[in-house]
Write a protein that holds these residues in place. Sequence first.
Motif, PDB file in Angstrom:
ATOM      1  N   ALA A 140       0.824  -1.207   0.000  1.00 32.14           N
ATOM      2  CA  ALA A 140       0.000   0.000   0.000  1.00 32.14           C
ATOM      3  C   ALA A 140       0.857   1.257   0.000  1.00 32.14           C
ATOM      4  N   LEU A 141       0.308   2.287  -0.610  1.00 40.02           N
ATOM      5  CA  LEU A 141       0.856   3.636  -0.537  1.00 40.02           C
ATOM      6  C   LEU A 141      -0.126   4.471   0.269  1.00 40.02           C
ATOM      7  N   VAL A 142       0.370   5.103   1.326  1.00 39.68           N
ATOM      8  CA  VAL A 142      -0.429   6.077   2.067  1.00 39.68           C
ATOM      9  C   VAL A 142      -0.080   7.440   1.491  1.00 39.68           C
ATOM     10  N   PHE A 143      -1.046   8.034   0.820  1.00 42.98           N
ATOM     11  CA  PHE A 143      -0.830   9.326   0.182  1.00 42.98           C
ATOM     12  C   PHE A 143      -1.104  10.426   1.196  1.00 42.98           C
ATOM     13  N   ARG A 144      -0.013  11.104   1.617  1.00 38.16           N
ATOM     14  CA  ARG A 144      -0.141  12.211   2.567  1.00 38.16           C
ATOM     15  C   ARG A 144       0.051  13.535   1.830  1.00 38.16           C
TER      16      ARG A 144
ATOM     17  N   VAL B 248      -0.977  -2.137  -6.296  1.00 36.32           N
ATOM     18  CA  VAL B 248      -0.674  -1.536  -4.995  1.00 36.32           C
ATOM     19  C   VAL B 248      -1.894  -0.748  -4.545  1.00 36.32           C
ATOM     20  N   LEU B 249      -2.314  -0.939  -3.306  1.00 36.97           N
ATOM     21  CA  LEU B 249      -3.442  -0.195  -2.755  1.00 36.97           C
ATOM     22  C   LEU B 249      -3.017   1.242  -2.481  1.00 36.97           C
ATOM     23  N   ILE B 250      -3.957   2.175  -2.545  1.00 38.10           N
ATOM     24  CA  ILE B 250      -3.662   3.563  -2.195  1.00 38.10           C
ATOM     25  C   ILE B 250      -4.680   4.016  -1.161  1.00 38.10           C
ATOM     26  N   LEU B 251      -4.162   4.629  -0.093  1.00 44.20           N
ATOM     27  CA  LEU B 251      -4.998   5.142   0.988  1.00 44.20           C
ATOM     28  C   LEU B 251      -4.776   6.637   1.107  1.00 44.20           C
ATOM     29  N   THR B 252      -5.802   7.347   1.537  1.00 43.75           N
ATOM     30  CA  THR B 252      -5.689   8.788   1.703  1.00 43.75           C
ATOM     31  C   THR B 252      -5.502   9.142   3.170  1.00 43.75           C
ATOM     32  N   ALA B 253      -4.987  10.344   3.387  1.00 43.44           N
ATOM     33  CA  ALA B 253      -4.806  10.904   4.723  1.00 43.44           C
ATOM     34  C   ALA B 253      -5.112  12.387   4.644  1.00 43.44           C
ATOM     35  N   GLY B 254      -5.476  12.971   5.768  1.00 39.09           N
ATOM     36  CA  GLY B 254      -5.735  14.409   5.773  1.00 39.09           C
ATOM     37  C   GLY B 254      -6.987  14.757   4.990  1.00 39.09           C
TER      38      GLY B 254
ATOM     39  N   TRP C 254     -12.099  10.895  -2.027  1.00 39.80           N
ATOM     40  CA  TRP C 254     -11.236  10.593  -3.171  1.00 39.80           C
ATOM     41  C   TRP C 254     -11.303   9.093  -3.440  1.00 39.80           C
ATOM     42  N   PRO C 255     -11.094   8.656  -4.697  1.00 33.39           N
ATOM     43  CA  PRO C 255     -11.176   7.224  -5.016  1.00 33.39           C
ATOM     44  C   PRO C 255      -9.962   6.459  -4.495  1.00 33.39           C
ATOM     45  N   ALA C 256     -10.098   5.912  -3.306  1.00 30.79           N
ATOM     46  CA  ALA C 256      -8.991   5.210  -2.652  1.00 30.79           C
ATOM     47  C   ALA C 256      -9.493   3.902  -2.058  1.00 30.79           C
ATOM     48  N   HIS C 257      -8.545   3.068  -1.662  1.00 37.07           N
ATOM     49  CA  HIS C 257      -8.890   1.778  -1.058  1.00 37.07           C
ATOM     50  C   HIS C 257      -9.137   1.894   0.433  1.00 37.07           C
ATOM     51  N   GLY C 258      -8.898   3.067   1.012  1.00 33.95           N
ATOM     52  CA  GLY C 258      -9.111   3.243   2.436  1.00 33.95           C
ATOM     53  C   GLY C 258      -8.506   4.534   2.942  1.00 33.95           C
ATOM     54  N   ARG C 259      -8.336   4.570   4.259  1.00 30.87           N
ATOM     55  CA  ARG C 259      -7.941   5.792   4.950  1.00 30.87           C
ATOM     56  C   ARG C 259      -6.856   5.497   5.975  1.00 30.87           C
ATOM     57  N   TYR C 260      -6.003   6.501   6.221  1.00 26.63           N
ATOM     58  CA  TYR C 260      -4.912   6.417   7.192  1.00 26.63           C
ATOM     59  C   TYR C 260      -4.970   7.635   8.101  1.00 26.63           C
ATOM     60  N   GLY C 261      -4.725   7.440   9.391  1.00 21.18           N
ATOM     61  CA  GLY C 261      -4.632   8.572  10.299  1.00 21.18           C
ATOM     62  C   GLY C 261      -4.816   8.157  11.738  1.00 21.18           C
ATOM     63  N   VAL C 262      -4.889   9.166  12.611  1.00 23.06           N
ATOM     64  CA  VAL C 262      -5.188   8.884  14.012  1.00 23.06           C
ATOM     65  C   VAL C 262      -6.600   8.324  14.065  1.00 23.06           C
ATOM     66  N   PRO C 263      -6.903   7.507  15.069  1.00 23.18           N
ATOM     67  CA  PRO C 263      -8.213   6.846  15.099  1.00 23.18           C
ATOM     68  C   PRO C 263      -9.404   7.787  14.911  1.00 23.18           C
ATOM     69  N   ARG C 264      -9.381   8.958  15.536  1.00 19.31           N
ATOM     70  CA  ARG C 264     -10.540   9.861  15.422  1.00 19.31           C
ATOM     71  C   ARG C 264     -10.716  10.393  13.999  1.00 19.31           C
ATOM     72  N   ASP C 265      -9.654  10.364  13.185  1.00 13.12           N
ATOM     73  CA  ASP C 265      -9.739  10.846  11.803  1.00 13.12           C
ATOM     74  C   ASP C 265     -10.220   9.780  10.821  1.00 13.12           C
ATOM     75  N   LEU C 266     -10.355   8.554  11.278  1.00  9.99           N
ATOM     76  CA  LEU C 266     -10.820   7.503  10.372  1.00  9.99           C
ATOM     77  C   LEU C 266     -12.309   7.661  10.091  1.00  9.99           C
ATOM     78  N   GLY C 267     -13.028   8.246  11.037  1.00 13.66           N
ATOM     79  CA  GLY C 267     -14.452   8.511  10.843  1.00 13.66           C
ATOM     80  C   GLY C 267     -15.202   7.291  10.361  1.00 13.66           C
ATOM     81  N   ARG C 268     -15.973   7.493   9.317  1.00  8.98           N
ATOM     82  CA  ARG C 268     -16.769   6.394   8.749  1.00  8.98           C
ATOM     83  C   ARG C 268     -16.194   5.929   7.430  1.00  8.98           C
ATOM     84  N   ALA C 269     -14.921   6.133   7.253  1.00  4.85           N
ATOM     85  CA  ALA C 269     -14.273   5.733   5.997  1.00  4.85           C
ATOM     86  C   ALA C 269     -14.523   4.257   5.727  1.00  4.85           C
TER      87      ALA C 269
END
Length: 173
Positions: free
Chosen positions: A34-38, A63-69, A74-89
């Motif tokens: 995976a790539l975490v796109f920051r 390769v999976l791509i995840l978003t942050a911030g 955005w069209p991604a396979h998921g989300r990265y961040g502190v737990p409170r920022d994951l929301g309902r992703a």
Amino acid sequence: MHRCHPVPRVVLLSDARNDHRLESAISRLPPGSALVFRHYHLPPPARRARFEVLRRLCTRRGVLILTAGAARGWPAHGRYGVPRDLGRASGLRLATAHSLAEIGAAVRARASAVLLSPVFPTRSHPGATVLGAVRFMVLARRSPLPVIALGGMTKRRAARLPVWGWAAIDGLA
């Protein structure tokens, strides 16, 4: 793109330092990584354009791509961040943690896995207190979630830590 994916064993995090090497690094990642796109350093239009370029490359490489911030929707396979920022992703949800309490927060946020850091000294946070291998393993063993080691990681160091996977900024780029 929002269906659930297995937790990757190798995760590359993007930032301003490794941006010029990302295409090369992604081409060397095994499929299922995976790539975490920051890319927090870019203004919104440039950030979205860079995301689209890397998303197409990741798709071709498996390769999976995840978003942050600020990248919700955005069209991604998921989300990265502190737990409170994951929301309902939807999709893969990778949470950051530095302590047992933060691992607990990741569990409550229904994270797929936790990136536990910093294991070793890192250029991202010079002089920061590190967990070290022993404390890292104590915390990792208490986690009910798969643990991905982050912070000063290299392939060699990762091989010595019996956890789910590893992540890096410089160690993979």
